[in-house]
Scaffold this motif. Structure first.
Motif, PDB file in Angstrom:
ATOM      1  N   ILE A  91      -8.170   1.003   4.360  1.00 54.37           N
ATOM      2  CA  ILE A  91      -7.052   1.967   4.465  1.00 54.37           C
ATOM      3  C   ILE A  91      -7.159   2.792   5.758  1.00 54.37           C
ATOM      4  O   ILE A  91      -6.158   3.157   6.342  1.00 54.37           O
ATOM      5  CB  ILE A  91      -7.049   2.920   3.241  1.00 54.37           C
ATOM      6  CG1 ILE A  91      -6.895   2.149   1.928  1.00 54.37           C
ATOM      7  CG2 ILE A  91      -6.033   4.051   3.403  1.00 54.37           C
ATOM      8  CD1 ILE A  91      -5.502   2.005   1.409  1.00 54.37           C
ATOM      9  N   ASN A  92      -8.391   3.144   6.180  1.00 56.49           N
ATOM     10  CA  ASN A  92      -8.491   3.872   7.447  1.00 56.49           C
ATOM     11  C   ASN A  92      -8.997   2.978   8.592  1.00 56.49           C
ATOM     12  O   ASN A  92      -8.581   3.132   9.727  1.00 56.49           O
ATOM     13  CB  ASN A  92      -9.336   5.152   7.323  1.00 56.49           C
ATOM     14  CG  ASN A  92     -10.785   4.906   6.950  1.00 56.49           C
ATOM     15  OD1 ASN A  92     -11.091   4.597   5.813  1.00 56.49           O
ATOM     16  ND2 ASN A  92     -11.685   5.037   7.914  1.00 56.49           N
ATOM     17  N   LEU A 101      -2.770   5.688  12.227  1.00 57.14           N
ATOM     18  CA  LEU A 101      -2.795   5.836  10.763  1.00 57.14           C
ATOM     19  C   LEU A 101      -1.620   6.643  10.233  1.00 57.14           C
ATOM     20  O   LEU A 101      -1.108   6.366   9.159  1.00 57.14           O
ATOM     21  CB  LEU A 101      -4.098   6.498  10.326  1.00 57.14           C
ATOM     22  CG  LEU A 101      -5.349   5.625  10.426  1.00 57.14           C
ATOM     23  CD1 LEU A 101      -6.560   6.391   9.954  1.00 57.14           C
ATOM     24  CD2 LEU A 101      -5.180   4.343   9.615  1.00 57.14           C
ATOM     25  N   TYR A 102      -1.188   7.662  10.994  1.00 54.63           N
ATOM     26  CA  TYR A 102      -0.104   8.504  10.469  1.00 54.63           C
ATOM     27  C   TYR A 102       1.258   7.816  10.569  1.00 54.63           C
ATOM     28  O   TYR A 102       2.255   8.363  10.125  1.00 54.63           O
ATOM     29  CB  TYR A 102      -0.084   9.885  11.164  1.00 54.63           C
ATOM     30  CG  TYR A 102      -0.031   9.814  12.655  1.00 54.63           C
ATOM     31  CD1 TYR A 102      -1.196   9.978  13.418  1.00 54.63           C
ATOM     32  CD2 TYR A 102       1.156   9.567  13.325  1.00 54.63           C
ATOM     33  CE1 TYR A 102      -1.163   9.886  14.795  1.00 54.63           C
ATOM     34  CE2 TYR A 102       1.194   9.483  14.694  1.00 54.63           C
ATOM     35  CZ  TYR A 102       0.033   9.642  15.421  1.00 54.63           C
ATOM     36  OH  TYR A 102       0.076   9.541  16.793  1.00 54.63           O
ATOM     37  N   PHE A 130       1.612   4.785   9.166  1.00 52.56           N
ATOM     38  CA  PHE A 130       1.613   3.808   8.073  1.00 52.56           C
ATOM     39  C   PHE A 130       2.370   4.384   6.869  1.00 52.56           C
ATOM     40  O   PHE A 130       2.214   5.561   6.544  1.00 52.56           O
ATOM     41  CB  PHE A 130       0.184   3.483   7.634  1.00 52.56           C
ATOM     42  CG  PHE A 130      -0.474   2.419   8.478  1.00 52.56           C
ATOM     43  CD1 PHE A 130      -0.525   1.108   8.035  1.00 52.56           C
ATOM     44  CD2 PHE A 130      -1.016   2.722   9.719  1.00 52.56           C
ATOM     45  CE1 PHE A 130      -1.117   0.108   8.808  1.00 52.56           C
ATOM     46  CE2 PHE A 130      -1.610   1.744  10.507  1.00 52.56           C
ATOM     47  CZ  PHE A 130      -1.663   0.435  10.056  1.00 52.56           C
ATOM     48  N   GLY A 131       3.184   3.548   6.244  1.00 57.54           N
ATOM     49  CA  GLY A 131       3.825   3.934   4.983  1.00 57.54           C
ATOM     50  C   GLY A 131       2.968   3.468   3.818  1.00 57.54           C
ATOM     51  O   GLY A 131       1.760   3.248   3.972  1.00 57.54           O
ATOM     52  N   GLU A 132       3.611   3.278   2.703  1.00 60.22           N
ATOM     53  CA  GLU A 132       2.938   2.838   1.489  1.00 60.22           C
ATOM     54  C   GLU A 132       2.170   1.523   1.707  1.00 60.22           C
ATOM     55  O   GLU A 132       2.684   0.597   2.325  1.00 60.22           O
ATOM     56  CB  GLU A 132       4.027   2.631   0.425  1.00 60.22           C
ATOM     57  CG  GLU A 132       3.554   2.322  -0.950  1.00 60.22           C
ATOM     58  CD  GLU A 132       4.734   2.190  -1.918  1.00 60.22           C
ATOM     59  OE1 GLU A 132       4.485   1.942  -3.098  1.00 60.22           O
ATOM     60  OE2 GLU A 132       5.900   2.326  -1.499  1.00 60.22           O
ATOM     61  N   THR A 133       0.943   1.461   1.212  1.00 62.76           N
ATOM     62  CA  THR A 133       0.138   0.234   1.255  1.00 62.76           C
ATOM     63  C   THR A 133       0.590  -0.695   0.125  1.00 62.76           C
ATOM     64  O   THR A 133       0.885  -0.231  -0.966  1.00 62.76           O
ATOM     65  CB  THR A 133      -1.345   0.594   1.037  1.00 62.76           C
ATOM     66  OG1 THR A 133      -1.743   1.473   2.081  1.00 62.76           O
ATOM     67  CG2 THR A 133      -2.240  -0.634   1.041  1.00 62.76           C
ATOM     68  N   LYS A 171       9.104  -3.023  -0.532  1.00 67.27           N
ATOM     69  CA  LYS A 171       8.361  -1.871  -0.001  1.00 67.27           C
ATOM     70  C   LYS A 171       8.089  -2.038   1.503  1.00 67.27           C
ATOM     71  O   LYS A 171       8.148  -1.082   2.262  1.00 67.27           O
ATOM     72  CB  LYS A 171       7.049  -1.692  -0.757  1.00 67.27           C
ATOM     73  CG  LYS A 171       7.285  -1.306  -2.214  1.00 67.27           C
ATOM     74  CD  LYS A 171       5.989  -1.077  -2.969  1.00 67.27           C
ATOM     75  CE  LYS A 171       6.275  -0.678  -4.405  1.00 67.27           C
ATOM     76  NZ  LYS A 171       5.055  -0.498  -5.184  1.00 67.27           N
ATOM     77  N   GLN A 188      11.322  -1.186   3.137  1.00 66.78           N
ATOM     78  CA  GLN A 188      11.541   0.267   3.147  1.00 66.78           C
ATOM     79  C   GLN A 188      10.710   0.947   4.235  1.00 66.78           C
ATOM     80  O   GLN A 188      11.195   1.803   4.968  1.00 66.78           O
ATOM     81  CB  GLN A 188      11.199   0.866   1.779  1.00 66.78           C
ATOM     82  CG  GLN A 188      12.317   0.673   0.749  1.00 66.78           C
ATOM     83  CD  GLN A 188      11.966   1.275  -0.600  1.00 66.78           C
ATOM     84  OE1 GLN A 188      10.901   1.865  -0.772  1.00 66.78           O
ATOM     85  NE2 GLN A 188      12.865   1.137  -1.561  1.00 66.78           N
ATOM     86  N   ASN A 189       9.433   0.569   4.339  1.00 68.66           N
ATOM     87  CA  ASN A 189       8.592   1.129   5.403  1.00 68.66           C
ATOM     88  C   ASN A 189       9.177   0.792   6.777  1.00 68.66           C
ATOM     89  O   ASN A 189       9.298   1.655   7.640  1.00 68.66           O
ATOM     90  CB  ASN A 189       7.162   0.579   5.316  1.00 68.66           C
ATOM     91  CG  ASN A 189       6.350   1.214   4.195  1.00 68.66           C
ATOM     92  OD1 ASN A 189       6.638   2.319   3.747  1.00 68.66           O
ATOM     93  ND2 ASN A 189       5.321   0.509   3.735  1.00 68.66           N
ATOM     94  N   LEU A 207       7.891   2.648   9.827  1.00 71.71           N
ATOM     95  CA  LEU A 207       6.484   2.795   9.449  1.00 71.71           C
ATOM     96  C   LEU A 207       5.813   1.435   9.349  1.00 71.71           C
ATOM     97  O   LEU A 207       6.461   0.432   9.030  1.00 71.71           O
ATOM     98  CB  LEU A 207       6.387   3.499   8.088  1.00 71.71           C
ATOM     99  CG  LEU A 207       6.920   4.929   8.020  1.00 71.71           C
ATOM    100  CD1 LEU A 207       6.932   5.429   6.578  1.00 71.71           C
ATOM    101  CD2 LEU A 207       6.082   5.856   8.900  1.00 71.71           C
TER     102      LEU A 207
END
Lengths: 267, 267
Positions: free
Chosen positions: B114-115, B124-125, B127-130, B148, B151-152, B157
């Motif tokens: 994730i990071n 990182l900022y 990124f939308g939903e994983t 999803k 949407q991102n 994103l």
């Protein structure tokens, strides 16, 4: 070689074994000290690593990094960064410059608030875009980050809000003078962030988010005295979570039963 | 005490100093081995930690964890988890159960994909939903995760796509039998993920995402042989990034100049 080494979030022992081995063998070790801080100071790190650390402030990282990188052509230089080394744009920029100078680089990852925020029980895959809340001034009160919180909320996603840090910021008066003067460092608290959010809610009603919306306040994540509080934004304005760093989460409106159970422990 | 310890992403030395100290003093050390894997095996970890490890499979973690937790009432037990220990719902559930049994717990965070995905240069900022991409079967081809991604993408994103892992999955035939038989472990590759995505794009055109949309394939993030490839989804279907684990990112349509510069190195 130029090493970017993540220190994690808590204290000196949150460095990885790989990271520690590199720190101990490097010719020069810098500690980046303006995008984040640990709960322990430079001296505690120096003692544990057995190495002197050179503080790398914004000026050094943004304007004078080229000299450091050139040095890393023939020597081993490490820059230590709280959290994960690639959380801030500055460090990605450094890696690009290193490539220009044909300096080899290695990244040693570590925990960052982006993943460690899961300690409050909210699931990482339910987080939307991360936002930053800046300190307002008398004349500058931006609120564009709020629209992103609303967008996440309306998609039933949590928002991690990173709170502003001011370290070695020049005072406004000194900006036009030859000798720069610096403000005392300050770190936005959950209380201050909630209070700014409540002011925006008053300006922008009908977003679905109100003063009674639940928020999660976190302080010193990863440290032994880590604190988590679950309260309405209204209540969060009065909530003192102690020393920095703080972060705030605005959870999605509909939570998974497991998330609800977990959050209940912090009410 | 029940310890949940993150191992990070690369090899044995990616554990934190704090984590290693706990492993060495615990009465029992379990290795969770079904939500993720390291590039090194159990033996390499045992040798480096100087401790025997008990493999904790899905059955143990989901059905038989209570016995382990009860044991942790009077003994020190650690469960080692690849990445950050709270990346998967299972581990949050364990902590809730531990509270029920009044067993003390401690979390030792570490890097997670994730990071660490930021190693490709995407911020990182942004990124939308994983999301997670599951293995399709002959009769089960879900595509809700694709909405999803769309949407991102439409909010500019990036989307991190976690790719399916099948470890100790019972075969369909054995589900109705007394003796369970298990499939060979399998780990979805960037190639397989891209191919499933291309099939969805054919079914759902006009989303803004096409076969020519750029994707970032990552393998073995954090390990010395980490690989990153930037290609169109069409090309990514043919792209072999070697042994697991793999992840895929669908970047936002409009990238920051720094992100563009960085990605260019992997084309």
């Amino acid at each position: 070689m130029f090493y970017l080494i993540g220190l994690g979030l808590g204290d000196a022992k949150d460095i990885t074994v790989k990271g520690l081995e590199i720190v101990r063998k490097c010719d020069k070790v810098l500690l980046e000290a303006y995008t984040s801080i640990l709960t322990v100071g430079k001296e505690a790190l120096e003692e544990f690593y057995g190495r002197p650390l050179i503080i790398a402030d914004r000026e050094l990282c943004e304007s004078n990094i080229d000299n450091i990188l050139k040095e890393a052509k023939n020597k081993d230089v490490a820059l230590l960064v709280v959290g994960d080394p690639l959380g801030a744009t500055t460090h990605t920029d450094m890696l690009l410059r290193a490539k220009q100078f044909e300096v080899k680089t290695q990244i040693v990852h570590n925990a960052s608030i982006i993943n460690a925020v899961s300690c409050c029980g909210l699931q990482l895959y339910n987080f939307g875009e991360t936002i930053s809340i800046p300190y307002w001034t008398e004349t500058w009160k931006p609120d564009s980050f709020y629209d992103k919180i609303v967008q996440n909320f309306s998609r039933n996603l949590h928002t991690l809000c990173l709170l502003d840090i001011k370290v070695k910021e020049p005072t406004e008066e000194s900006l036009t003078k030859k000798v720069r003067q610096y403000m005392d460092p300050k770190f936005m608290s959950v209380k201050e962030a909630a209070s700014q959010l409540v002011q925006i809610i008053k300006r922008k009603p009908d977003t679905g988010i109100t003063m009674d919306t639940i928020a999660v306040g976190l302080s010193r994540v990863g440290a032994p005295d880590q604190t988590i509080a679950v309260k309405s934004l209204r209540e969060m304005q009065q909530c003192d979570l102690g020393p920095p760093l703080h972060s705030l989460v605005i959870p999605a409106p509909n939570l998974h039963p497991l998330e609800l159970d977990y959050l209940a422990h912090f009410r």
